[in-house]
Design a protein around this motif. Structure first.
Motif, PDB file in Angstrom:
ATOM      1  N   GLN A 372     -51.075 -59.993  13.038  1.00 26.66           N
ATOM      2  CA  GLN A 372     -50.447 -61.245  13.452  1.00 26.66           C
ATOM      3  C   GLN A 372     -50.766 -61.444  14.935  1.00 26.66           C
ATOM      4  N   LEU A 378     -52.904 -65.377  11.715  1.00 27.24           N
ATOM      5  CA  LEU A 378     -53.217 -64.081  11.136  1.00 27.24           C
ATOM      6  C   LEU A 378     -54.702 -63.782  11.375  1.00 27.24           C
ATOM      7  N   MET A 404     -47.433 -57.584   4.550  1.00 28.93           N
ATOM      8  CA  MET A 404     -47.429 -58.741   5.448  1.00 28.93           C
ATOM      9  C   MET A 404     -46.812 -59.962   4.799  1.00 28.93           C
TER      10      MET A 404
END
Ligand code: AMP
Length: 568
Positions: A372, A378, A404
């Motif tokens: 992140q 991302l 995630m």
């Protein structure tokens, strides 16, 4: 019996550890090096080594060389209308070496230590081990080539040694290792390399330099690809070797009735090879940097691999290190001798009691991750190292990774080897997916353990603490995962090939050499050679040993004369 094998790009060799000594084993022709070349005819007849090379100019499509460069890939060689994987062709060479040991000792070896370039990746190592299995050998250890050479060098007079550097440039690969030896421990401190750099590339550079001069009328373009490449390669290698001892050499190629020739000077070759020479520097710098040893602290630069004979390479080394390299080990023999010392170590030979050896993993191993960034985005496709390069082996390391996504049901780990920050710049070794209990993002973790053994083979275990489940992956390409049955089938196919009886090896080699001489010449001389070959074939047909011996002597003497009169 346990043997040590150097399965080289250009040449292979086998050595045995006997009576406290490493000893090379000659092949049926009495040579200590067997060219890594295999030719197969339509009827399944096989040529291995020098005869295969001689036969190559006339049968390039049925001859495989430099197949080590394709190890671990899906590429195949098509010989006599059948596809062979690089490991199959390697197995044919390995079987020949096994037969050589059997002929010398009367005992069939069943176990071997085989050397691989330090920089060989996991797939290439597994393919090498499979080649051993296909040849009916159990491979007790794969050992890095520069490490084997270091063993041979280090044990020469058994004293302690300051750090030394092994500079190993073979036909297809380049490896550098920094090694120390004290109290009987041979310790590899760091390795680096380039498994796509070797003598073959210098041949290509030389051929590219000469081609426009050699062939202004574009004759070469009319020859089928394979044959053209084979002709150019052989001419380039001959010319390059000649340049190792003379300031200039002729590059000669014969096509049918036409002889193409051009002179190359050492300076021209040096200029053409400059981009390759530049590539030698980086692995040296990296290996030294990784073990925090300065070039000035090195006691010796040990040269291994046939391509270190090139003056252009020696000059580069002298420039790089500010001193002359050490040539006290035989560049072509050291690796096989070292492999047999390792075989003695595996077999716990008393003479090697105090010797131990430690090696390193020469590249970084890790998994693909996403991160992140601070803006909420991302970043995908990043590499997360688990085992850093030049960690002593065997080694086992574990890292933890979290989910995630909310409710994520599985985590997929793609396994990579390399040094690049983004996985796209590294080599993918495999993939494992593990189911996880669905939870909010970041609440589930998985521990990924990498175990890298002394042969350089990787195993991956993933443990999910929350579910208590564990998963294991031995890295092998899916499409390349041969089971026992497949190995047996391929072994059976290799067993159907027809080998020349050992006692005929000299005759077969001479015939291949004579046929090559025939193809190399034109006009009257060619006719004359053709006539000698007919006579020789006639003598072989009589099966009368005296006649055959006389005819063989006659033909060999004539060929010696023809070859000594050649311009090189
Ligand atoms: P290896 O893989 O260690 O057997 O090394 C083989 C490579 O060394 C091939 O590229 C050969 O052309 C090269 N080589 C062997 N002898 C010589 C020489 N005298 N001069 C130049 N290159 C050589």
């Amino acid at each position: 019996m346990l043997i040590g094998i150097d399965l080289g790009t250009t040449n292979s060799a086998v050595a045995i550890w006997q009576n406290g000594e490493a000893r090379l084993v000659p092949n049926a022709l009495g040579e200590l090096l067997t060219p890594s070349a295999v030719g197969i005819a339509k009827d399944g007849q096989v040529w291995i080594g020098t005869p295969a090379l001689d036969r190559m100019a006339g049968h390039p499509q049925d001859t495989a060389t430099s197949f080590k460069r394709l190890m671990g890939t899906q590429r195949t060689a098509r010989l006599a209308a059948r596809d062979y994987k690089p490991e199959d062709v390697s197995a044919i060479v390995l079987e020949a070496l096994v037969r050589d040991v059997e002929a010398l000792t009367g005992e069939k070896p069943t176990e071997a230590v085989i050397t691989v370039p330090a920089y060989f990746n996991d797939r290439q190592r597994k393919a090498t081990r499979r080649a051993g299995e296909l040849a009916g050998l159990s491979v007790s250890r794969l050992i890095n080539e520069p490490t084997a050479a270091a063993l041979a060098f280090g044990l020469q007079d058994k004293g302690d040694r300051e750090p030394f550097l092994v500079f190993d440039l073979g036909g297809g690969t380049f490896d550098v290792s920094v090694v120390e030896m004290f109290d009987g421990i041979v310790e590899v401190r760091a390795s680096a390399g380039d498994n796509r750099l070797g003598g073959d590339d210098f041949d290509d550079a030389l051929a590219a330099l000469v081609k426009p001069r050699l062939d202004p009328e574009g004759m070469l373009a009319q020859i089928p690809d394979e044959r053209r490449q084979a002709l150019l390669k052989r001419a380039a290698e001959r010319c390059r070797r000649a340049l190792s001892t003379a300031g200039e050499a002729e590059f000669v190629l014969t096509i049918g009735e036409t002889r193409l020739a051009a002179t190359v000077t050492e300076a021209e070759f040096e200029a053409a090879a400059e981009p390759l020479v530049r590539r030698l520097r980086e692995p040296v710098v990296r290996a030294l940097r990784d073990c925090a040893i300065d070039a000035a602290e090195l006691s010796e630069i040990v040269l291994v691999g046939g391509a270190t004979r090139m003056p252009v390479v020696r000059k580069a080394i002298t420039r790089l290190f500010g001193r002359f390299p050490n040539s006290s080990v035989h560049p072509d023999h050291a690796v096989a001798l070292g492999a047999s010392i390792q075989a003695g170590l595996v077999g716990r030979d008393a003479a090697l009691d105090e010797i131990r050896i430690t090696d390193v993993c020469p590249f970084t191993l890790g998994v693909e991750v996403a991160e992140q960034d601070r803006y909420g985005g991302l970043q995908r496709g990043l590499f997360s190292p688990i085992i850093e390069r030049n960690t002593p082996v065997p080694v086992s390391r574990v890292n933890s990774y979290s989910t995630m996504g909310d409710g994520q049901k599985q985590i997929e780990f793609a396994i990579y080897q390399g040094e690049a920050r983004e996985v796209s710049g590294n080599v993918k070794l495999g993939q494992i997916a593990v189911p996880v209990p669905p939870r909010p993002a970041g609440e589930v973790s998985a521990e990924v353990r990498f175990s890298y053994d002394s042969s350089g083979l990787l195993e991956v275990d993933v443990h999910v603490p929350l579910s208590g489940e564990s998963h294991n992956l031995v890295i092998v390409d899916e499409e390349d995962r041969p089971d026992r049955k497949d190995i047996e089938k391929r072994r059976a196919a290799l067993a159907r090939l027809k080998h020349h009886p050992r006692e005929e090896a000299g005759n077969v080699a001479l015939m291949a050499r004579a046929e090559r001489a025939y193809e190399d010449h034109i006009g009257e001389l060619r006719q004359m050679i053709g006539h000698w070959i007919t006579e020789y074939a006639g003598a072989l047909d009589t099966q009368d040993p005296r006649r055959i011996a006389d005819a063989r002597d006659f033909l060999a003497t004539r060929l010696d004369e023809v070859e000594s009169a050649s311009p090189l």
